[in-house]
Design an enzyme around this catalytic site. Structure first.
Site: not given
Ligand code: AMP
Length: 233
Positions: A14, A89, A128, A161, A172
């Site tokens: 993404k 999400r 990653r 990360r 996750r």
């Molecule tokens: P990502 O980089 O998109 O994988 O996001 C990292 C973390 O941020 C996720 O595992 C969630 O804890 C939080 N997060 C990001 N976007 C959202 C969302 N739309 N709703 C809830 N938590 C989010």
């Protein structure tokens, strides 16, 4: 205002595709994960609230996430619209986004869903690496750094990360696949969902997204209440 949603599980590509699509279309790229990480790094109140959830691989509650997203959407660079990456999400976020956009006489133009099987996701996430300075993304399989362990662009060390470590990745994925399926079903229902095979090369997926976007625009019903078509001002 053009709003394009990019959907997919963690590791589907993404971030890479959203950045590229946003640049191609002249839209803002809004990644809620990046916004949360920036808040954590800056030690803001929002960052403190979000951090516990993020470190556990859990979703941050909808009200916190939505407020942050809408504030970001109100910034000048998003006036023409945005490619949303990592939002919505949950079904609740998707519904809240539609309500917020309807109030601005806008709507989600397309929800582009990058489909990748779970075994491929686990392998990708384990490989990653991001640079410490700016979050540039590398992987040994798809995008190896020129010098092992160093960012090509700024020379900073490459790290994993916290939420990409194997013990967290499974949690996750498990927690996010259920809500993701609901979001996919929601956009299927509103008629803007387009499915894209996310296992192909970065170039092939980028091309498929542009094609899907073309057909999404063409297929948008005139009565949907979303913007009337044609390029955004
Ligand atoms: P990502 O980089 O998109 O994988 O996001 C990292 C973390 O941020 C996720 O595992 C969630 O804890 C939080 N997060 C990001 N976007 C959202 C969302 N739309 N709703 C809830 N938590 C989010």
């Amino acid at each position: 205002m053009r709003i394009i949603v990019l959907l997919g599980p963690p590791g589907a590509g993404k971030g890479t595709q959203a950045a590229r699509l946003a640049a191609d279309l002249g839209l803002a790229h809004i990644a809620t994960g990046d916004l949360f990480r920036a808040n954590v790094a800056a030690g803001t109140e929002l960052g403190r609230l979000a951090r516990d959830y993020m470190d556990r691989g859990a979703l941050v509650p909808d009200d916190i996430t939505l407020r942050m997203l809408l504030e970001r959407l109100a910034e000048p660079d998003a006036a023409g619209g945005a490619v949303l990456d990592g939002f919505p999400r949950t079904r609740g976020q998707a519904e809240a986004l539609d309500r917020a956009l309807a109030a601005r006489r806008a709507g989600v133009e397309a929800a582009l869903y990058l489909e990748v099987p779970e075994d491929v996701l686990l392998a990708r996430l384990a490989d990653r690496w991001i640079c410490e300075a700016a979050g540039h993304v590398y992987s040994h399989a798809a995008r190896p750094p020129r010098v092992e362990g160093r960012c090509d662009l700024d020379g900073s060390p490459l790290v994993q990360r916290a939420d990409d470590r194997p013990e967290t990745v499974r949690a996750r994925l498990a927690r996010q696949l259920g809500p993701l399926a609901e979001v996919v079903a929601y956009y299927q229902g509103t008629g803007v969902l387009r499915r894209i095979d996310g296992t192909r090369s970065i170039e092939a997926v980028a091309a498929a997204l542009r094609t899907a976007l073309g057909s999404a625009q063409g297929a948008r019903p005139a009565t949907s209440g979303s913007r009337a078509g044609g390029p955004a001002a």
